[in-house]
Design a protein around this motif. Sequence first.
Motif, short mmCIF file in Angstrom:
data_model
loop_
_atom_site.label_atom_id
_atom_site.label_comp_id
_atom_site.label_asym_id
_atom_site.label_seq_id
_atom_site.Cartn_x
_atom_site.Cartn_y
_atom_site.Cartn_z
N GLU A 513 -13.79 0.93 -13.10
CA GLU A 513 -13.80 1.95 -12.05
C GLU A 513 -14.00 1.34 -10.67
OE1 GLU A 513 -13.10 5.19 -12.16
OE2 GLU A 513 -12.53 4.84 -14.24
N SER A 514 -14.78 0.26 -10.61
CA SER A 514 -14.94 -0.44 -9.33
C SER A 514 -13.61 -1.00 -8.85
CB SER A 514 -15.97 -1.56 -9.48
OG SER A 514 -16.17 -2.23 -8.26
N TYR A 515 -12.82 -1.53 -9.77
CA TYR A 515 -11.50 -2.03 -9.39
C TYR A 515 -10.56 -0.87 -9.04
CZ TYR A 515 -7.23 -4.78 -9.45
OH TYR A 515 -6.05 -5.38 -9.09
N SER A 516 -10.71 0.27 -9.70
CA SER A 516 -9.90 1.45 -9.34
C SER A 516 -10.19 1.88 -7.91
CB SER A 516 -10.18 2.59 -10.31
OG SER A 516 -9.73 2.28 -11.62
N ALA A 517 -11.45 1.75 -7.47
CA ALA A 517 -11.78 2.06 -6.07
C ALA A 517 -11.06 1.12 -5.13
CB ALA A 517 -13.29 1.99 -5.86
N PHE A 518 -10.92 -0.15 -5.52
CA PHE A 518 -10.17 -1.11 -4.72
C PHE A 518 -8.70 -0.71 -4.64
CE2 PHE A 518 -7.35 -4.82 -5.18
CZ PHE A 518 -7.53 -5.43 -3.95
N VAL A 519 -8.11 -0.30 -5.76
CA VAL A 519 -6.70 0.13 -5.76
C VAL A 519 -6.53 1.38 -4.90
CG1 VAL A 519 -4.82 0.96 -7.22
CG2 VAL A 519 -6.27 -0.92 -8.01
N ARG A 520 -7.50 2.29 -4.97
CA ARG A 520 -7.43 3.52 -4.17
C ARG A 520 -7.51 3.22 -2.67
NH1 ARG A 520 -10.65 6.17 -6.98
NH2 ARG A 520 -12.58 5.60 -5.91
N ASP A 521 -8.37 2.28 -2.28
CA ASP A 521 -8.45 1.90 -0.87
C ASP A 521 -7.14 1.29 -0.39
OD1 ASP A 521 -11.05 2.78 -0.83
OD2 ASP A 521 -11.94 0.79 -1.09
N GLY A 522 -6.54 0.47 -1.24
CA GLY A 522 -5.24 -0.09 -0.86
C GLY A 522 -4.16 0.95 -0.75
N ALA A 523 -4.15 1.92 -1.66
CA ALA A 523 -3.15 2.99 -1.59
C ALA A 523 -3.35 3.84 -0.34
CB ALA A 523 -3.24 3.86 -2.85
N TYR A 524 -4.60 4.01 0.10
CA TYR A 524 -4.87 4.78 1.32
C TYR A 524 -4.21 4.10 2.53
CZ TYR A 524 -7.42 6.57 5.36
OH TYR A 524 -7.74 7.10 6.59
N LYS A 525 -4.33 2.78 2.62
CA LYS A 525 -3.70 2.09 3.75
C LYS A 525 -2.17 2.10 3.61
CE LYS A 525 -7.49 -0.75 5.38
NZ LYS A 525 -7.95 -2.08 5.84
N ASP A 526 -1.67 2.06 2.36
CA ASP A 526 -0.22 2.18 2.17
C ASP A 526 0.27 3.54 2.68
OD1 ASP A 526 0.29 -0.30 1.09
OD2 ASP A 526 -0.15 0.33 -0.96
N VAL A 527 -0.44 4.61 2.35
CA VAL A 527 -0.04 5.95 2.78
C VAL A 527 -0.07 6.05 4.30
CG1 VAL A 527 -0.73 8.37 2.79
CG2 VAL A 527 -0.68 7.10 0.64
N LYS A 528 -1.13 5.52 4.92
CA LYS A 528 -1.22 5.56 6.38
C LYS A 528 -0.09 4.76 7.03
CE LYS A 528 -4.73 8.20 7.12
NZ LYS A 528 -4.56 9.50 7.84
N ASN A 529 0.24 3.62 6.47
CA ASN A 529 1.34 2.82 7.02
C ASN A 529 2.68 3.52 6.82
OD1 ASN A 529 -0.44 0.84 7.83
ND2 ASN A 529 -0.11 -0.45 6.03
#
Length: 661
Positions: A513-529
């Motif tokens: 789940e800690s790694y899932s939080a990392f993937v979610r943070d990366g997806a957030y920046k992908d969406v913003k970009n």
Amino acid sequence: MAGNKKDKILRMSRVRPKNDEQYDSIAYSKFHNGSRRAFDVLMEAQGYWSNMDRFRRERKRNMNYTFGKQWSDIICVDGKQMTEEDYIKEQGNIPLVNNHIHRLVKQVLGVYRSQAKEPTCVARDREEQKLGETMSTVLQYNMQLNQNQEMNARTMEEFLISGFAVQRKWYGWQNDMLDVWTDYVNPNKFFIDSNMRDFRGWDASMVGEVHDITFNHLCGCFAESPEDVKNFRRIYSFAHNRGILRTYGEQFGYSRLENIDFLFTSDPTLCRVIEVWRKETKPRYRCHDYNNGDVYKIEIEDYDEMVEEVNNDRIQRGLAQGMAEEEIPLIQATWFMDNYWYFYYLSPFGDILREGETPYEHKSHPYVFKAYPFIDGEIHSFVADVIDQQRYTNRLITMYDWIMKSSAKGVLMFPEGSEPDGMSMEDIADEWSRSNGVIFFKPKPGVPIPQQLANNCTNIGIVELLNLQLKFFEEISGVNGALQGKPGYAGTSAAKYNQETQNATLSLLDILESYSAFVRDGAYKDVKNIQQFYDTKRVFNISGRTGVQIVYDPKKIRDVMFDLSIIESTSTPAYRQMANDILMQLWQAQAISTEQLLQHGDFPFGDDLLQSLQSQKEQLEQGKTPDGLPQELLQQVQQGANMGAVNTAYNAIMGRGRAAA
């Protein structure tokens, strides 16, 4: 003296900075430091780089234990430093390794891949949920473009080994495409503020990366004119010469670098570029527009135009409408010191290749990182927890091998004075150690003959200790026999075996789940970009999903706030089968048409059949004769009878499509 002449009058802005510039860290450094400002940034970044030296050494040790170099720790013997492997070889033995750590890492990776999860966008405003589904599709397209499934798995492996995962999210040209990209970042070349204590990384004040790139790549990224290329040739006077034989490259498949320097690359044919993102400060106004509720920031020099003039215009229009002045909604501006991200691309020689405020609308740096568990700033990886068990296992195996070799040969009792002519005791010992050695001697009266003393010393509890350490592997890592796929013991029920597997997964849930939080943070920046840089309408098709074709309209999606969640992937066979079953039930109940069934379902023949139905439908609408219609209906269509016949023909097509489905 100079006093006899009139002194030259200088502008006050050149003598000392304006009042606002005293609070602007960039303007202040440009005024006071001048050409030294790049070195100031470099020295601060190098300090943080040096503070990560222990992490890099621990990461290297974990990497060695994961991939089989498990006797590489340095020890001191009689004042001489050497590796454990060299010490064992000096003793005439073989350093044996039975690698269990790599097996554990692969099993956790298998659990991660079996989850098959992916980020999904959900609009915060439920009325905009359709746009959330569109953004989810666009995000899946971008993940396929970047091969995120493989990249996230390899980053997860890094996360298990070192406890630190880093990726870079950026927009630009790559592979002859202008798009949003995701790059893997080697933690050996990454540095971060060592004072950070927030496990989310929100309190970091500096992040950066060390790049070693070719001169051609350097010019492609930073050169904006022929003068820039000339300047880069001067800065990197050695690296731009392609005629130099590159003898410094690493062997393919093997890492050569043991100690990475911050300022200089070990390969002089490459250009060292140091990317630094640092928090800077400057005064700004935080504005709250009571008319529409917007909250935003403006520059100091824009205050008159964006606040005073707008407020005066509103007051005049409000009074003209008969409103009381205190009832007119105005823009309230508050002066504050803003902390913002500022980037530098630097050479090791103090040259600023490029600098500026963050170009991203998420107002942050392009990096996504996650340290585990990062309590009090400490990192403890999954691999580090079982290194002691691996070391003790190797010691027991090596000791077992020593004992078997010594007990198999035994000890030779050779009486003094019985040496053959021409042979010393050293020669006898050397011959005795040979597997086919032969010693000739003449026995002397009264002197006992040489004899060998041998005893079976192998059964001294080593096997029990070894089994105990292997059990500790499962207890400490949480990867038990059920999760490893081992068969259960005799009499173990299926329910108990499944429960053991589930319990093992629960022990790994925290790190997953800690790694899932990392993937979610990366997806957030992908969406913003994506929201920022996808500025034209685009049509997206997701490979592997039948009928998924959406139109991305930046005008509708640009300002939508999305929430991201990690859910089960829709690409798994179990999900597709469940979706097909639900769609078939709706179709049998005549709640959906055949076209809707084929568009949203995942059938092997779905694309071909849907295309055939749509083609026949278009032929009917154009008054043409579609293929495959019954003869009695063809005659009515050819005569152009009435629309009732056309509708009958269309229903016949739908019925044939339903039968085919």
